[in-house]
Design a protein around this motif. Structure first.
Motif, short mmCIF file in Angstrom:
data_model
loop_
_atom_site.label_atom_id
_atom_site.label_comp_id
_atom_site.label_asym_id
_atom_site.label_seq_id
_atom_site.Cartn_x
_atom_site.Cartn_y
_atom_site.Cartn_z
N THR A 167 0.83 -1.21 0.00
CA THR A 167 0.00 0.00 0.00
C THR A 167 0.86 1.26 0.00
O THR A 167 0.41 2.33 -0.39
CB THR A 167 -0.93 0.02 1.23
N ASN A 168 2.12 1.11 0.43
CA ASN A 168 3.05 2.24 0.43
C ASN A 168 4.47 1.71 0.32
O ASN A 168 4.89 0.90 1.15
CB ASN A 168 2.88 3.07 1.71
N ILE A 169 5.21 2.16 -0.69
CA ILE A 169 6.59 1.68 -0.86
C ILE A 169 7.61 2.72 -0.41
O ILE A 169 8.82 2.47 -0.51
CB ILE A 169 6.87 1.30 -2.33
N GLY A 170 7.15 3.87 0.08
CA GLY A 170 8.08 4.89 0.53
C GLY A 170 8.96 5.37 -0.61
O GLY A 170 8.46 5.74 -1.68
N ALA A 171 10.27 5.33 -0.42
CA ALA A 171 11.22 5.78 -1.45
C ALA A 171 11.89 4.59 -2.14
O ALA A 171 12.96 4.73 -2.72
CB ALA A 171 12.27 6.68 -0.83
N LEU A 172 11.26 3.42 -2.08
CA LEU A 172 11.83 2.24 -2.73
C LEU A 172 11.93 2.48 -4.24
O LEU A 172 11.01 3.00 -4.86
CB LEU A 172 10.94 1.02 -2.46
N SER A 173 13.05 2.09 -4.83
CA SER A 173 13.26 2.33 -6.25
C SER A 173 13.82 1.10 -6.94
O SER A 173 14.28 0.15 -6.29
CB SER A 173 14.22 3.52 -6.46
N SER A 187 17.26 -8.15 -6.44
CA SER A 187 17.06 -6.71 -6.54
C SER A 187 15.64 -6.42 -7.02
O SER A 187 14.96 -7.29 -7.55
CB SER A 187 18.07 -6.08 -7.51
N VAL A 188 15.22 -5.18 -6.81
CA VAL A 188 13.91 -4.74 -7.29
C VAL A 188 14.00 -4.53 -8.80
O VAL A 188 14.81 -3.73 -9.27
CB VAL A 188 13.48 -3.43 -6.58
N LYS A 189 13.17 -5.24 -9.53
CA LYS A 189 13.22 -5.21 -10.99
C LYS A 189 12.34 -4.11 -11.57
O LYS A 189 12.70 -3.45 -12.54
CB LYS A 189 12.80 -6.57 -11.54
N ALA A 190 11.15 -3.93 -10.98
CA ALA A 190 10.22 -2.92 -11.49
C ALA A 190 9.27 -2.50 -10.38
O ALA A 190 8.96 -3.27 -9.47
CB ALA A 190 9.43 -3.47 -12.68
N VAL A 191 8.81 -1.25 -10.47
CA VAL A 191 7.83 -0.71 -9.53
C VAL A 191 6.78 0.05 -10.34
O VAL A 191 7.12 0.93 -11.13
CB VAL A 191 8.49 0.25 -8.52
N GLN A 192 5.52 -0.31 -10.15
CA GLN A 192 4.47 0.40 -10.87
C GLN A 192 3.18 0.42 -10.05
O GLN A 192 2.93 -0.47 -9.23
CB GLN A 192 4.20 -0.26 -12.23
N ALA A 193 2.40 1.47 -10.26
CA ALA A 193 1.13 1.62 -9.55
C ALA A 193 0.03 0.86 -10.30
O ALA A 193 -0.05 0.92 -11.52
CB ALA A 193 0.76 3.09 -9.42
N ASP A 194 -0.80 0.14 -9.55
CA ASP A 194 -1.92 -0.58 -10.14
C ASP A 194 -3.14 0.34 -10.15
O ASP A 194 -3.64 0.72 -9.09
CB ASP A 194 -2.22 -1.84 -9.32
N PRO A 195 -3.62 0.75 -11.34
CA PRO A 195 -4.74 1.70 -11.40
C PRO A 195 -6.07 1.11 -10.94
O PRO A 195 -7.01 1.85 -10.67
CB PRO A 195 -4.79 2.07 -12.89
N VAL A 196 -6.15 -0.21 -10.83
CA VAL A 196 -7.40 -0.86 -10.41
C VAL A 196 -7.39 -1.12 -8.91
O VAL A 196 -8.30 -0.73 -8.18
CB VAL A 196 -7.62 -2.17 -11.19
N LYS A 197 -6.33 -1.77 -8.42
CA LYS A 197 -6.25 -2.10 -7.00
C LYS A 197 -5.71 -0.95 -6.16
O LYS A 197 -5.72 -1.01 -4.93
CB LYS A 197 -5.38 -3.34 -6.81
N ASP A 199 -2.72 0.11 -5.51
CA ASP A 199 -1.55 -0.16 -4.68
C ASP A 199 -0.32 -0.23 -5.59
O ASP A 199 -0.41 0.00 -6.79
CB ASP A 199 -1.73 -1.45 -3.88
N ALA A 200 0.82 -0.52 -5.01
CA ALA A 200 2.06 -0.59 -5.78
C ALA A 200 2.43 -2.05 -6.02
O ALA A 200 2.50 -2.85 -5.08
CB ALA A 200 3.19 0.12 -5.05
N GLU A 201 2.67 -2.40 -7.28
CA GLU A 201 3.11 -3.74 -7.63
C GLU A 201 4.62 -3.71 -7.84
O GLU A 201 5.12 -2.98 -8.69
CB GLU A 201 2.41 -4.23 -8.89
N VAL A 202 5.33 -4.49 -7.05
CA VAL A 202 6.79 -4.51 -7.10
C VAL A 202 7.26 -5.87 -7.60
O VAL A 202 6.88 -6.91 -7.05
CB VAL A 202 7.39 -4.23 -5.71
N SER A 203 8.05 -5.87 -8.66
CA SER A 203 8.63 -7.11 -9.20
C SER A 203 10.02 -7.29 -8.63
O SER A 203 10.85 -6.38 -8.69
CB SER A 203 8.69 -7.05 -10.74
#
Length: 283
Positions: A167-173, A187-197, A199-203
């Motif tokens: 629900t909140n990733i702060g400054a995660l990049s 490592s974090v591969k991708a960060v994107q906001a889900d326009p439906v749910k 929230d933030a989807e982190v790969s």
């Protein structure tokens, strides 16, 4: 008698000496001195990021020049750079499991390819490929290590991807480490906001050698120290089933914001601020 002529001569000599020094350094660092002499053979290496690596940059083993970068091209349909290395023929015993890494000479120097020999008995042949590579290290990663976040895992054995929602990733990049028990495993591969749910989807890209992570493990966004960078920590669960490529970590904990901490402190108050209950008061 005026001392100005002697000052002028001294200043002139200083300037000449400075230009001579710069000229010497230029001849020692320019790619002209890296030109191969004699017969060579060619091997390939693929990097996710080459930084400022250029053609004719040195290829070194234990700090000794053994060849040069012949060409750099982007792999068709892939997000990797195809780097061809021209190796001097006299160095024809390089093991095929050798690791190729892009390094920088000093703090602001040119970049080059460093080879670290493996243990294979089979040597690289002309046209062979170095499958184990490490990309150029970015300034953000070095700063992350300085502030305590550490770097991501090398992923020399390949990786698999899992997802987690916060629900909140702060400054995660992107590029931030993924850790388990404090050890970087990806490592974090991708960060994107889900326009439906909403929230933030982190790969998360996890090194394949860490393939025994239970699928009921939890993921949390933590901060290294007080002002360090953020990373994803995985707490292993107890399920007999393991995470696979494409799975999702259902149990997650979002980044804790400083505002939340202050709010909790103000609401709960310090122990000395709490008044005793009526039944506890002494008469």
């Amino acid at each position: 008698m005026s001392q100005r002529p002697s000052y002028a001569v001294g200043t002139g000599l200083f300037i000449v000496l400075g230009f001579a020094t710069l000229g010497y350094l230029a001849t020692q660092t320019t790619s002209v001195v890296n030109t191969s002499r004699g017969p060579t053979y060619t091997v390939e290496a693929h990097f996710a990021n080459i930084g400022q690596l250029k053609a004719r940059a040195p290829v070194k083993v234990a700090g000794v020049r053994v060849g040069q970068v012949q060409s750099i091209n982007l792999d068709p349909g892939k997000e990797t750079a195809d780097v061809k290395l021209a190796i001097d023929q006299r160095y024809d015993k390089i093991p095929e499991d050798t690791v190729a890494t892009i390094f920088t000479s000093g703090l602001l120097g040119d970049q080059y390819v460093g080879l670290q020999y493996g243990n294979s008995k089979k040597a690289l042949a002309d046209g062979g490929t170095l499958s184990l590579t490490r990309p150029a290290q970015q300034l953000e990663e070095m700063l992350g290590k300085f502030f305590g976040a550490g770097g991501a895992a090398d992923n020399l054995s390949g990786s698999y991807t899992v997802k987690a929602r916060f629900t909140n990733i702060g400054a995660l990049s992107v590029g931030a480490p993924v850790k388990m028990a404090g050890v970087a495993i990806g490592s974090v591969k991708a960060v994107q906001a889900d326009p439906v749910k909403l929230d933030a989807e982190v790969s998360l890209s996890i090194d394949k050698k860490y393939s025994q992570i239970p699928d009921d493990s939890a993921a949390a966004v933590f901060t290294s120290g007080l002002i360090g960078t953020q990373y994803v920590a995985i707490q292993p669960g107890g399920s007999p089933d393991m995470l696979k490529d494409g799975d999702e970590l259902v149990l997650t904990q979002s980044a804790l914001q400083i505002e939340d901490l202050i709010g909790k402190f103000l609401v709960s108050g310090s122990p000395s601020d709490k008044k005793p209950a009526d039944g506890d008061s002494k008469h």
